[in-house]
Design a protein around this motif. Structure first.
Motif, PDB file in Angstrom:
ATOM      1  N   VAL A 218       0.845  -1.180   0.000  1.00 42.71           N
ATOM      2  CA  VAL A 218       0.000   0.000   0.000  1.00 42.71           C
ATOM      3  C   VAL A 218       0.886   1.237   0.000  1.00 42.71           C
ATOM      4  O   VAL A 218       1.640   1.467   0.958  1.00 42.71           O
ATOM      5  CB  VAL A 218      -0.947   0.010   1.223  1.00 42.71           C
ATOM      6  CG1 VAL A 218      -1.773   1.275   1.223  1.00 42.71           C
ATOM      7  CG2 VAL A 218      -1.844  -1.221   1.219  1.00 42.71           C
ATOM      8  N   LEU A 219       0.825   2.025  -1.083  1.00 40.71           N
ATOM      9  CA  LEU A 219       1.596   3.254  -1.181  1.00 40.71           C
ATOM     10  C   LEU A 219       0.826   4.435  -0.631  1.00 40.71           C
ATOM     11  O   LEU A 219       1.434   5.427  -0.172  1.00 40.71           O
ATOM     12  CB  LEU A 219       1.957   3.518  -2.653  1.00 40.71           C
ATOM     13  CG  LEU A 219       2.774   2.412  -3.347  1.00 40.71           C
ATOM     14  CD1 LEU A 219       3.028   2.793  -4.798  1.00 40.71           C
ATOM     15  CD2 LEU A 219       4.085   2.154  -2.624  1.00 40.71           C
ATOM     16  N   TYR A 220      -0.497   4.354  -0.702  1.00 36.90           N
ATOM     17  CA  TYR A 220      -1.321   5.467  -0.240  1.00 36.90           C
ATOM     18  C   TYR A 220      -2.653   4.908   0.242  1.00 36.90           C
ATOM     19  O   TYR A 220      -3.238   4.012  -0.369  1.00 36.90           O
ATOM     20  CB  TYR A 220      -1.571   6.462  -1.374  1.00 36.90           C
ATOM     21  CG  TYR A 220      -2.614   7.506  -1.049  1.00 36.90           C
ATOM     22  CD1 TYR A 220      -2.305   8.601  -0.248  1.00 36.90           C
ATOM     23  CD2 TYR A 220      -3.916   7.365  -1.518  1.00 36.90           C
ATOM     24  CE1 TYR A 220      -3.278   9.542   0.059  1.00 36.90           C
ATOM     25  CE2 TYR A 220      -4.884   8.297  -1.216  1.00 36.90           C
ATOM     26  CZ  TYR A 220      -4.569   9.393  -0.421  1.00 36.90           C
ATOM     27  OH  TYR A 220      -5.537  10.323  -0.100  1.00 36.90           O
ATOM     28  N   GLY A 221      -3.126   5.455   1.357  1.00 40.33           N
ATOM     29  CA  GLY A 221      -4.434   5.085   1.886  1.00 40.33           C
ATOM     30  C   GLY A 221      -4.354   4.016   2.955  1.00 40.33           C
ATOM     31  O   GLY A 221      -3.288   3.429   3.197  1.00 40.33           O
ATOM     32  N   PRO A 222      -5.494   3.720   3.622  1.00 39.23           N
ATOM     33  CA  PRO A 222      -5.536   2.711   4.688  1.00 39.23           C
ATOM     34  C   PRO A 222      -5.502   1.296   4.125  1.00 39.23           C
ATOM     35  O   PRO A 222      -5.698   1.077   2.929  1.00 39.23           O
ATOM     36  CB  PRO A 222      -6.855   3.016   5.389  1.00 39.23           C
ATOM     37  CG  PRO A 222      -7.716   3.580   4.321  1.00 39.23           C
ATOM     38  CD  PRO A 222      -6.796   4.379   3.429  1.00 39.23           C
ATOM     39  N   GLN A 223      -5.262   0.357   5.014  1.00 39.99           N
ATOM     40  CA  GLN A 223      -5.239  -1.048   4.596  1.00 39.99           C
ATOM     41  C   GLN A 223      -6.629  -1.507   4.103  1.00 39.99           C
ATOM     42  O   GLN A 223      -6.743  -2.245   3.139  1.00 39.99           O
ATOM     43  CB  GLN A 223      -4.783  -1.925   5.764  1.00 39.99           C
ATOM     44  CG  GLN A 223      -3.297  -1.781   6.111  1.00 39.99           C
ATOM     45  CD  GLN A 223      -2.396  -2.293   5.010  1.00 39.99           C
ATOM     46  OE1 GLN A 223      -2.725  -3.234   4.292  1.00 39.99           O
ATOM     47  NE2 GLN A 223      -1.226  -1.650   4.864  1.00 39.99           N
ATOM     48  N   VAL A 224      -7.659  -1.054   4.798  1.00 36.97           N
ATOM     49  CA  VAL A 224      -9.044  -1.405   4.411  1.00 36.97           C
ATOM     50  C   VAL A 224      -9.824  -0.109   4.243  1.00 36.97           C
ATOM     51  O   VAL A 224      -9.880   0.698   5.183  1.00 36.97           O
ATOM     52  CB  VAL A 224      -9.714  -2.302   5.466  1.00 36.97           C
ATOM     53  CG1 VAL A 224     -11.129  -2.636   5.042  1.00 36.97           C
ATOM     54  CG2 VAL A 224      -8.902  -3.576   5.701  1.00 36.97           C
ATOM     55  N   LEU A 225     -10.383   0.093   3.077  1.00 35.31           N
ATOM     56  CA  LEU A 225     -11.160   1.296   2.805  1.00 35.31           C
ATOM     57  C   LEU A 225     -12.520   1.220   3.484  1.00 35.31           C
ATOM     58  O   LEU A 225     -13.231   0.193   3.389  1.00 35.31           O
ATOM     59  CB  LEU A 225     -11.356   1.467   1.292  1.00 35.31           C
ATOM     60  CG  LEU A 225     -10.092   1.705   0.474  1.00 35.31           C
ATOM     61  CD1 LEU A 225     -10.415   1.720  -1.017  1.00 35.31           C
ATOM     62  CD2 LEU A 225      -9.420   3.020   0.877  1.00 35.31           C
ATOM     63  N   LEU A 226     -12.873   2.326   4.153  1.00 33.95           N
ATOM     64  CA  LEU A 226     -14.187   2.424   4.810  1.00 33.95           C
ATOM     65  C   LEU A 226     -14.481   1.184   5.647  1.00 33.95           C
ATOM     66  O   LEU A 226     -15.513   0.524   5.519  1.00 33.95           O
ATOM     67  CB  LEU A 226     -15.306   2.625   3.767  1.00 33.95           C
ATOM     68  CG  LEU A 226     -15.178   3.866   2.877  1.00 33.95           C
ATOM     69  CD1 LEU A 226     -16.266   3.844   1.803  1.00 33.95           C
ATOM     70  CD2 LEU A 226     -15.270   5.137   3.698  1.00 33.95           C
ATOM     71  N   SER A 227     -13.555   0.861   6.536  1.00 32.57           N
ATOM     72  CA  SER A 227     -13.685  -0.362   7.341  1.00 32.57           C
ATOM     73  C   SER A 227     -14.885  -0.321   8.276  1.00 32.57           C
ATOM     74  O   SER A 227     -15.400  -1.354   8.660  1.00 32.57           O
ATOM     75  CB  SER A 227     -12.397  -0.580   8.148  1.00 32.57           C
ATOM     76  OG  SER A 227     -12.143   0.556   8.991  1.00 32.57           O
ATOM     77  N   GLN A 228     -15.316   0.877   8.671  1.00 38.29           N
ATOM     78  CA  GLN A 228     -16.428   1.003   9.597  1.00 38.29           C
ATOM     79  C   GLN A 228     -17.783   1.072   8.885  1.00 38.29           C
ATOM     80  O   GLN A 228     -18.811   1.116   9.551  1.00 38.29           O
ATOM     81  CB  GLN A 228     -16.246   2.269  10.458  1.00 38.29           C
ATOM     82  CG  GLN A 228     -14.947   2.295  11.251  1.00 38.29           C
ATOM     83  CD  GLN A 228     -14.842   1.129  12.218  1.00 38.29           C
ATOM     84  OE1 GLN A 228     -15.829   0.749  12.834  1.00 38.29           O
ATOM     85  NE2 GLN A 228     -13.640   0.562  12.336  1.00 38.29           N
ATOM     86  N   VAL A 229     -17.760   1.084   7.561  1.00 36.35           N
ATOM     87  CA  VAL A 229     -19.003   1.210   6.786  1.00 36.35           C
ATOM     88  C   VAL A 229     -19.511  -0.183   6.404  1.00 36.35           C
ATOM     89  O   VAL A 229     -18.761  -1.022   5.912  1.00 36.35           O
ATOM     90  CB  VAL A 229     -18.775   2.069   5.517  1.00 36.35           C
ATOM     91  CG1 VAL A 229     -20.042   2.128   4.680  1.00 36.35           C
ATOM     92  CG2 VAL A 229     -18.339   3.474   5.912  1.00 36.35           C
ATOM     93  N   LYS A 230     -20.836  -0.408   6.628  1.00 36.38           N
ATOM     94  CA  LYS A 230     -21.428  -1.714   6.342  1.00 36.38           C
ATOM     95  C   LYS A 230     -21.721  -1.911   4.865  1.00 36.38           C
ATOM     96  O   LYS A 230     -21.558  -3.015   4.324  1.00 36.38           O
ATOM     97  CB  LYS A 230     -22.721  -1.868   7.157  1.00 36.38           C
ATOM     98  CG  LYS A 230     -23.339  -3.249   7.074  1.00 36.38           C
ATOM     99  CD  LYS A 230     -24.558  -3.345   7.971  1.00 36.38           C
ATOM    100  CE  LYS A 230     -25.167  -4.731   7.894  1.00 36.38           C
ATOM    101  NZ  LYS A 230     -26.372  -4.856   8.757  1.00 36.38           N
ATOM    102  N   HIS A 231     -22.165  -0.865   4.197  1.00 37.89           N
ATOM    103  CA  HIS A 231     -22.537  -0.963   2.780  1.00 37.89           C
ATOM    104  C   HIS A 231     -21.634  -0.049   1.972  1.00 37.89           C
ATOM    105  O   HIS A 231     -21.602   1.172   2.190  1.00 37.89           O
ATOM    106  CB  HIS A 231     -23.999  -0.558   2.580  1.00 37.89           C
ATOM    107  CG  HIS A 231     -24.971  -1.388   3.379  1.00 37.89           C
ATOM    108  ND1 HIS A 231     -25.256  -2.688   3.087  1.00 37.89           N
ATOM    109  CD2 HIS A 231     -25.688  -1.072   4.492  1.00 37.89           C
ATOM    110  CE1 HIS A 231     -26.127  -3.156   3.966  1.00 37.89           C
ATOM    111  NE2 HIS A 231     -26.401  -2.182   4.838  1.00 37.89           N
ATOM    112  N   LYS A 232     -20.877  -0.635   1.065  1.00 39.36           N
ATOM    113  CA  LYS A 232     -19.978   0.141   0.212  1.00 39.36           C
ATOM    114  C   LYS A 232     -19.799  -0.569  -1.123  1.00 39.36           C
ATOM    115  O   LYS A 232     -19.978  -1.790  -1.231  1.00 39.36           O
ATOM    116  CB  LYS A 232     -18.636   0.319   0.899  1.00 39.36           C
ATOM    117  CG  LYS A 232     -17.922  -1.001   1.226  1.00 39.36           C
ATOM    118  CD  LYS A 232     -16.647  -0.785   1.994  1.00 39.36           C
ATOM    119  CE  LYS A 232     -16.000  -2.128   2.379  1.00 39.36           C
ATOM    120  NZ  LYS A 232     -14.746  -1.933   3.135  1.00 39.36           N
TER     121      LYS A 232
END
Length: 450
Positions: free
Chosen positions: A91-105
């Motif tokens: 990962v060069l940029y951003g978190p390991q998991v995108l929108l980890s707290q969001v249920k629907h994405k």
């Protein structure tokens, strides 16, 4: 428990309505879901293109400055988040998991070939928060479900009232039947101003009433004829006995003659009673000893052998034409043929020929047995009534002292017992009377007996 047509109709209409609304709701729900999904994908595609352009224009910047420019872009895009992977998957940029707290994405992967310079990049992963759209979609689904149920209940209530209203003519028809006077068999239901659907019912009911009236008249006539036929010999016996009792000097010869006359009357009464019992049993289908007769000519020849003396007495000849097979009761067929041949001999011209035809081609699926004789033609208006019990054409033909008028009625009963019908017609000087039975398999042959 009796079933209601109105209730069943309302339930069926409600189920169909709920099914229709449910299908429409499902289709609408699916359309909204597709529209949201397409909109999300377009948003992610635009975001991916914008991020790629930022990375391409700022390739010579230091990573912190370049990622700062990407942060500024993502802030302007709202709820879109991004992550950049290097060539080795790091990962060069951003978190390991995108929108980890969001249920629907929704997520989207976009390749980044040739970007990054000293920091080569492999792909861009984007994610968008669709929770609000999901809530709206769930709200739409609940509203559609509630609408379907409410609509079904409403349709059931309305359709029940409508069905009861539309069934009023049927209830009226039932009351008309209930008001019928059983003693008035000529009454009919008028079909004017009635719904079209009731026309067949009214027509069949009127036909049924006509048949009931006809059968009632036949029964009345039958009872009257039975009383008349039995009254005559009983009256004769009564008078004869009274005369015998009044005779003071009765010689043995007179007594023998009286007893002989009494015996004839009793035998005549016995024949009438036996014939009536046979008609009763035949109408109830009590004769069912049906067997396959390969050649119907065999019972015919048996009957003709029995009638040979009567033929010779009137100088008559006999011819048998045709052949067939059928599943029948042989004894009943013999009895029917015996009655027909006896009539033919009684009314045939002296020296003429009596013909019996076994025809399997005139009526599909049936074999017709016809006895023909040359003689006085039967009046046309009497032909349809020939097979009624005790019916006689006229005094010149009936020979009432020897014939009680049940012979052809027995022929008709035997024919119907075998799935056929009796028939009669006059062709010029030829009188043709016969009956049909169900066909078994074909035969063709002509037999003549002089």
């Amino acid at each position: 428990m009796r079933r209601s047509i109105a209730t069943r109709s309302s339930l069926q209409m409600s189920l169909l309505s709920i099914l229709g609304v449910a299908l429409i709701a499902l289709f609408g729900y699916h359309c909204v879901w597709m529209w949201q999904d397409i909109r999300h994908q377009e948003t992610l595609e635009r975001a991916a293109t914008a991020v790629e352009q930022v990375l391409a224009r700022n390739a010579e910047l230091r990573p912190t400055e370049m990622w700062g420019r990407v942060d500024e872009l993502l802030v302007s895009l709202g709820n879109v988040r991004a992550k950049v992977h290097g060539e080795n998957g790091e990962v060069l940029y951003g978190p390991q998991v995108l929108l980890s707290q969001v249920k629907h994405k929704d997520t989207y992967m976009y390749p980044l070939s040739g970007l990054g310079g000293t920091m080569p990049m492999r792909d861009l992963e984007l994610a968008i928060d669709v929770s609000e759209d999901k809530k709206f979609l769930n709200f739409i689904g609940v509203m559609f479900a509630v609408a379907a149920v409410v609509w079904g209940v409403l349709v059931m209530l309305l359709s029940g009232s409508l069905a009861r209203f539309e069934l009023k003519p049927l209830n009226k028809f039932g009351r008309k039947i209930a008001d019928f006077n059983p003693s008035d068999l000529t009454a009919r239901i008028k079909s004017e101003n009635e719904p079209e659907e009731l026309y067949p019912v009214i027509e069949q009911f009127n036909k049924l009433m006509g048949k009931v009236g006809q059968y009632h008249e036949q029964l009345r006539s039958f009872n009257s004829n039975v009383a008349h036929e039995l009254n005559t010999p009983l009256s004769s016996l009564t008078v004869s006995h009274e005369l015998l009792l009044r005779e003071k000097n009765l010689n043995p010869e007179q007594l023998r003659e009286a007893l002989h006359c009494h015996l004839e009357e009793l035998q005549r009464m016995n024949r009438i009673i036996q014939s009536m019992l046979f008609l009763s049993h035949a109408s109830q289908g009590q004769y069912k000893d049906f067997r396959l007769i390969e050649k119907l000519s065999e019972p015919v020849m048996t009957v003709m052998d029995y009638m040979e003396a009567m033929l010779e007495e009137k100088h008559l000849h006999f011819e048998l034409h045709g052949e067939a097979s059928a599943r029948v009761d042989s004894e009943l067929i013999k009895r029917a043929l015996s009655n027909l041949v006896s009539n033919a001999i009684r009314y045939a011209e002296a020296g003429s020929t009596i013909q019996i035809h076994i025809d399997e081609n005139e009526t599909p699926g049936a074999v017709r047995l016809t006895v023909s004789n040359r003689g006085v033609c039967i009046p046309e208006n009497s032909v349809p009534r020939l097979f009624e019990p005790f019916y006689r054409v006229d005094q010149s033909r009936n020979e009432s002292g020897h014939n009680h008028g049940l012979g052809l009625a027995i022929v008709a009963a035997i024919a119907r017992l075998h799935g056929g019908e009796p028939f009669a017609r006059c062709d010029g000087e030829w009188v043709r009377i016969g009956f049909s039975v169900k066909q078994a398999k074909p035969w063709q042959q002509d037999i003549k007996w002089p």
